[in-house]
Design an enzyme around this catalytic site. Structure first.
Site, PDB file in Angstrom:
ATOM      1  N   TRP A  40       0.830  -1.210   0.000  1.00  0.00           N
ATOM      2  CA  TRP A  40       0.000   0.000   0.000  1.00  0.00           C
ATOM      3  C   TRP A  40       0.865   1.261   0.000  1.00  0.00           C
ATOM      4  O   TRP A  40       0.475   2.283  -0.570  1.00  0.00           O
ATOM      5  CB  TRP A  40      -0.988   0.031   1.169  1.00  0.00           C
ATOM      6  CG  TRP A  40      -0.468  -0.516   2.461  1.00  0.00           C
ATOM      7  CD1 TRP A  40       0.086   0.172   3.483  1.00  0.00           C
ATOM      8  CD2 TRP A  40      -0.467  -1.905   2.849  1.00  0.00           C
ATOM      9  NE1 TRP A  40       0.439  -0.681   4.500  1.00  0.00           N
ATOM     10  CE2 TRP A  40       0.109  -1.951   4.140  1.00  0.00           C
ATOM     11  CE3 TRP A  40      -0.884  -3.085   2.247  1.00  0.00           C
ATOM     12  CZ2 TRP A  40       0.277  -3.145   4.836  1.00  0.00           C
ATOM     13  CZ3 TRP A  40      -0.722  -4.280   2.943  1.00  0.00           C
ATOM     14  CH2 TRP A  40      -0.151  -4.299   4.206  1.00  0.00           C
ATOM     15  N   GLU A  57      -6.026   0.471   5.240  1.00  0.00           N
ATOM     16  CA  GLU A  57      -6.409   0.750   6.626  1.00  0.00           C
ATOM     17  C   GLU A  57      -7.610  -0.098   7.053  1.00  0.00           C
ATOM     18  O   GLU A  57      -7.687  -0.548   8.187  1.00  0.00           O
ATOM     19  CB  GLU A  57      -6.723   2.241   6.817  1.00  0.00           C
ATOM     20  CG  GLU A  57      -5.513   3.149   6.711  1.00  0.00           C
ATOM     21  CD  GLU A  57      -4.453   2.874   7.772  1.00  0.00           C
ATOM     22  OE1 GLU A  57      -4.776   2.310   8.827  1.00  0.00           O
ATOM     23  OE2 GLU A  57      -3.283   3.220   7.523  1.00  0.00           O
ATOM     24  N   GLN A  62      -7.661  -5.086  13.014  1.00  0.00           N
ATOM     25  CA  GLN A  62      -7.644  -6.380  13.733  1.00  0.00           C
ATOM     26  C   GLN A  62      -7.057  -7.513  12.897  1.00  0.00           C
ATOM     27  O   GLN A  62      -7.394  -8.677  13.096  1.00  0.00           O
ATOM     28  CB  GLN A  62      -9.060  -6.766  14.180  1.00  0.00           C
ATOM     29  CG  GLN A  62      -9.744  -5.646  14.911  1.00  0.00           C
ATOM     30  CD  GLN A  62     -10.872  -6.138  15.763  1.00  0.00           C
ATOM     31  OE1 GLN A  62     -10.731  -7.094  16.509  1.00  0.00           O
ATOM     32  NE2 GLN A  62     -12.005  -5.480  15.688  1.00  0.00           N
ATOM     33  N   THR A  63      -6.203  -7.185  11.947  1.00  0.00           N
ATOM     34  CA  THR A  63      -5.625  -8.217  11.074  1.00  0.00           C
ATOM     35  C   THR A  63      -4.150  -7.900  10.856  1.00  0.00           C
ATOM     36  O   THR A  63      -3.781  -6.729  10.729  1.00  0.00           O
ATOM     37  CB  THR A  63      -6.367  -8.220   9.716  1.00  0.00           C
ATOM     38  OG1 THR A  63      -7.770  -8.090   9.946  1.00  0.00           O
ATOM     39  CG2 THR A  63      -6.113  -9.492   8.944  1.00  0.00           C
ATOM     40  N   TYR A 102     -14.196 -10.561   9.906  1.00  0.00           N
ATOM     41  CA  TYR A 102     -14.848  -9.266  10.167  1.00  0.00           C
ATOM     42  C   TYR A 102     -15.363  -8.650   8.856  1.00  0.00           C
ATOM     43  O   TYR A 102     -14.952  -7.564   8.434  1.00  0.00           O
ATOM     44  CB  TYR A 102     -13.892  -8.289  10.867  1.00  0.00           C
ATOM     45  CG  TYR A 102     -13.301  -8.839  12.131  1.00  0.00           C
ATOM     46  CD1 TYR A 102     -14.050  -8.910  13.297  1.00  0.00           C
ATOM     47  CD2 TYR A 102     -11.997  -9.315  12.155  1.00  0.00           C
ATOM     48  CE1 TYR A 102     -13.523  -9.435  14.459  1.00  0.00           C
ATOM     49  CE2 TYR A 102     -11.449  -9.849  13.320  1.00  0.00           C
ATOM     50  CZ  TYR A 102     -12.222  -9.903  14.462  1.00  0.00           C
ATOM     51  OH  TYR A 102     -11.684 -10.428  15.608  1.00  0.00           O
ATOM     52  N   TYR A 144     -10.007   6.377  13.890  1.00  0.00           N
ATOM     53  CA  TYR A 144      -8.648   5.933  13.573  1.00  0.00           C
ATOM     54  C   TYR A 144      -8.367   6.013  12.068  1.00  0.00           C
ATOM     55  O   TYR A 144      -7.358   6.583  11.632  1.00  0.00           O
ATOM     56  CB  TYR A 144      -8.450   4.487  14.074  1.00  0.00           C
ATOM     57  CG  TYR A 144      -7.133   3.912  13.644  1.00  0.00           C
ATOM     58  CD1 TYR A 144      -6.008   4.074  14.437  1.00  0.00           C
ATOM     59  CD2 TYR A 144      -6.995   3.243  12.426  1.00  0.00           C
ATOM     60  CE1 TYR A 144      -4.777   3.583  14.028  1.00  0.00           C
ATOM     61  CE2 TYR A 144      -5.780   2.758  12.003  1.00  0.00           C
ATOM     62  CZ  TYR A 144      -4.679   2.927  12.811  1.00  0.00           C
ATOM     63  OH  TYR A 144      -3.462   2.455  12.396  1.00  0.00           O
ATOM     64  N   ASP A 162      -3.251   3.202  17.909  1.00  0.00           N
ATOM     65  CA  ASP A 162      -3.560   1.766  17.893  1.00  0.00           C
ATOM     66  C   ASP A 162      -2.742   1.088  18.994  1.00  0.00           C
ATOM     67  O   ASP A 162      -2.100   1.773  19.803  1.00  0.00           O
ATOM     68  CB  ASP A 162      -3.288   1.154  16.501  1.00  0.00           C
ATOM     69  CG  ASP A 162      -1.804   1.081  16.183  1.00  0.00           C
ATOM     70  OD1 ASP A 162      -0.982   1.654  16.950  1.00  0.00           O
ATOM     71  OD2 ASP A 162      -1.446   0.437  15.186  1.00  0.00           O
ATOM     72  N   CYS A 216      10.026  -1.494  19.317  1.00  0.00           N
ATOM     73  CA  CYS A 216       9.417  -1.407  20.651  1.00  0.00           C
ATOM     74  C   CYS A 216       8.337  -2.495  20.756  1.00  0.00           C
ATOM     75  O   CYS A 216       7.167  -2.214  20.963  1.00  0.00           O
ATOM     76  CB  CYS A 216       8.826  -0.008  20.853  1.00  0.00           C
ATOM     77  SG  CYS A 216       8.435   0.353  22.568  1.00  0.00           S
ATOM     78  N   CYS A 223      15.817  -1.716  22.548  1.00  0.00           N
ATOM     79  CA  CYS A 223      16.076  -0.306  22.865  1.00  0.00           C
ATOM     80  C   CYS A 223      17.385   0.229  22.282  1.00  0.00           C
ATOM     81  O   CYS A 223      17.416   1.385  21.837  1.00  0.00           O
ATOM     82  CB  CYS A 223      16.025  -0.098  24.371  1.00  0.00           C
ATOM     83  SG  CYS A 223      14.415  -0.537  25.045  1.00  0.00           S
ATOM     84  N   CYS A 226      16.696   1.864  19.110  1.00  0.00           N
ATOM     85  CA  CYS A 226      15.553   2.783  19.053  1.00  0.00           C
ATOM     86  C   CYS A 226      16.016   4.227  18.793  1.00  0.00           C
ATOM     87  O   CYS A 226      16.892   4.742  19.486  1.00  0.00           O
ATOM     88  CB  CYS A 226      14.794   2.705  20.382  1.00  0.00           C
ATOM     89  SG  CYS A 226      13.415   3.847  20.424  1.00  0.00           S
ATOM     90  N   CYS A 232      13.174   8.379  26.187  1.00  0.00           N
ATOM     91  CA  CYS A 232      12.248   7.364  26.710  1.00  0.00           C
ATOM     92  C   CYS A 232      12.439   7.187  28.213  1.00  0.00           C
ATOM     93  O   CYS A 232      13.486   6.731  28.670  1.00  0.00           O
ATOM     94  CB  CYS A 232      12.468   6.039  25.993  1.00  0.00           C
ATOM     95  SG  CYS A 232      11.396   4.744  26.604  1.00  0.00           S
TER      96      CYS A 232
HETATM   97 FE1  SF4 Z   1      10.477   1.444  23.248  1.00  0.00          FE
HETATM   98 FE2  SF4 Z   1      11.631   3.228  24.818  1.00  0.00          FE
HETATM   99 FE3  SF4 Z   1      12.950   1.038  24.171  1.00  0.00          FE
HETATM  100 FE4  SF4 Z   1      12.465   2.914  22.363  1.00  0.00          FE
HETATM  101  S1  SF4 Z   1      13.765   3.085  24.151  1.00  0.00           S
HETATM  102  S2  SF4 Z   1      12.239   0.694  22.084  1.00  0.00           S
HETATM  103  S3  SF4 Z   1      10.451   3.648  22.985  1.00  0.00           S
HETATM  104  S4  SF4 Z   1      11.101   1.157  25.389  1.00  0.00           S
END
Ligand code: SF4
Length: 359
Positions: A40, A57, A62-63, A102, A144, A162, A216, A223, A226, A232
């Protein structure tokens, strides 16, 4: 980040402390560099038509992406644009989305496509609804979906919320609540409104969802990879495995259902369920026992299987009724033609039991 953030800081205060102006571009640029080439997204890049985003969307409700991807390919090949979808029927649409579950959402998608082509067509061109408010008036489009389409396609800064977004936000702000706690629906949108990127709201929304899907994750978040770890709070407190709390599970009801495969000579009868049926309303499939009152032939049990629909654990018993008469009000198919006309997994599982019994 200071080593000891003040515990009394409110979430609004934390936002100020985090400087959304730093966090937001990091997330957006991470998404732009790492986004998965989902079909998409490719179609949106190629045609810039909200149609492709809208269909995705609805399917993704739910899939999982894995379940949606092959169906999305099949669907957009058969209905490449909104005009082709709007001209189709519930039956044709159901054929294309068989197995996804659904099905009411797809009847509403068709209704929505008819509404847009009726109300937004000027000459040969569709002038798409281009605000969240307008999208909310299209059948089947809720808060949403309207936020997702208006942000991705029209750059309106409407955040989406979500399960993935809730998890990332709960960790970002170290909110220790069950992920399906109703209060998060009030608590998180104001924070997201402050974080959302006004230049690229669609990329922000998709970025935070994709971060939840790939980095996450519910258990063992990655992390170190991330892009927003320095903002965070749960990471800072080494608490990311503990927030959010596990979802409060709703009790599932256990119920029994009998599905009857009606055979007359070498053809098989199925029916379209009514809007009053308990399960799979308005889908085509095998008859429940109450539907077989006019069929006076012995039935033979072929097998049994378990099936889950939302909050129901269903034990399904499958029977074969070889009927000498041809009951009215059923649609009849030869064995080789029946399977493509079974839309719901419940019926497809029952049909497999029948085929196995014949081998
Ligand atoms: Fe999730 Fe925080 Fe870890 Fe990033 S640092 S993956 S936001 S818990």
């Amino acid at each position: 980040m200071p080593k000891n953030p003040k515990k009394s800081l409110s979430k609004e205060g934390l936002l100020f402390h985090f400087k959304p102006s730093l966090l937001t571009p990091k997330l957006v640029s991470w998404y732009q560099q790492n986004k998965a080439p989902l079909p998409w997204r490719l179609l949106w890049n190629k045609y810039q038509s909200p149609y492709h985003v809208w269909v995705s969307e609805i399917m993704l409700q739910q899939t999982t992406i894995t379940a949606v991807t092959p169906v999305y390919h099949r669907f957009t090949k058969r209905f490449p644009n909104i005009e082709s979808l709007a001209k189709s029927t519930d039956e044709e649409v159901a054929q294309m989305v068989r197995g996804l579950g659904y099905y009411r959402r797809f009847r509403l998608l068709l209704k929505g496509a008819k509404t847009v082509t009726n109300e937004y067509k000027k000459g040969k061109k569709i002038l798409w609804p281009n605000t969240k408010k307008d999208w909310m008036n299209i059948p089947g489009v809720g808060d949403y979906t309207a936020s997702a389409i208006s942000s991705i396609c029209f750059n309106e800064p409407n955040p989406v919320l979500d399960g993935n977004v809730k998890r990332v936000m709960c960790r970002l702000f170290n909110i220790s609540k069950p992920v399906n706690d109703i209060s998060l629906k009030k608590e998180l949108p104001p924070l997201l409104n402050k974080l959302i990127c006004h230049k690229n709201p669609g990329d922000f929304n998709q970025g935070i969802m994709e971060l939840g899907q790939t980095v996450c994750t519910p258990s063992s978040p990655n992390c170190p990879l991330c892009p927003i770890k320095r903002y965070c709070l749960s990471f800072k407190k080494d608490n990311q495995e503990n927030v959010p709390l596990a979802a409060i599970k709703k009790e599932k009801s256990s119920t029994k259902l009998e599905l009857n495969i009606i055979k007359h000579k070498n053809i098989f009868g199925i029916k379209t369920r009514s809007a009053k049926d308990k399960f799979l309303k308005q889908s085509r499939g095998f008859l429940s026992t109450s539907d077989t009152k006019g069929v006076h032939s012995a039935k033979v049990k072929l097998g049994q299987f378990k099936h889950n629909i939302t909050h129901h654990d269903i034990t399904v018993s499958v029977f074969l009724i070889e009927s000498k008469i041809k009951p009215k009000n059923l649609e009849w198919y030869k064995q080789q033609d029946l399977e493509p006309n079974l839309i719901a997994n419940l019926d497809r599982k029952a049909w497999k039991i029948y085929l196995k019994s014949q081998s």
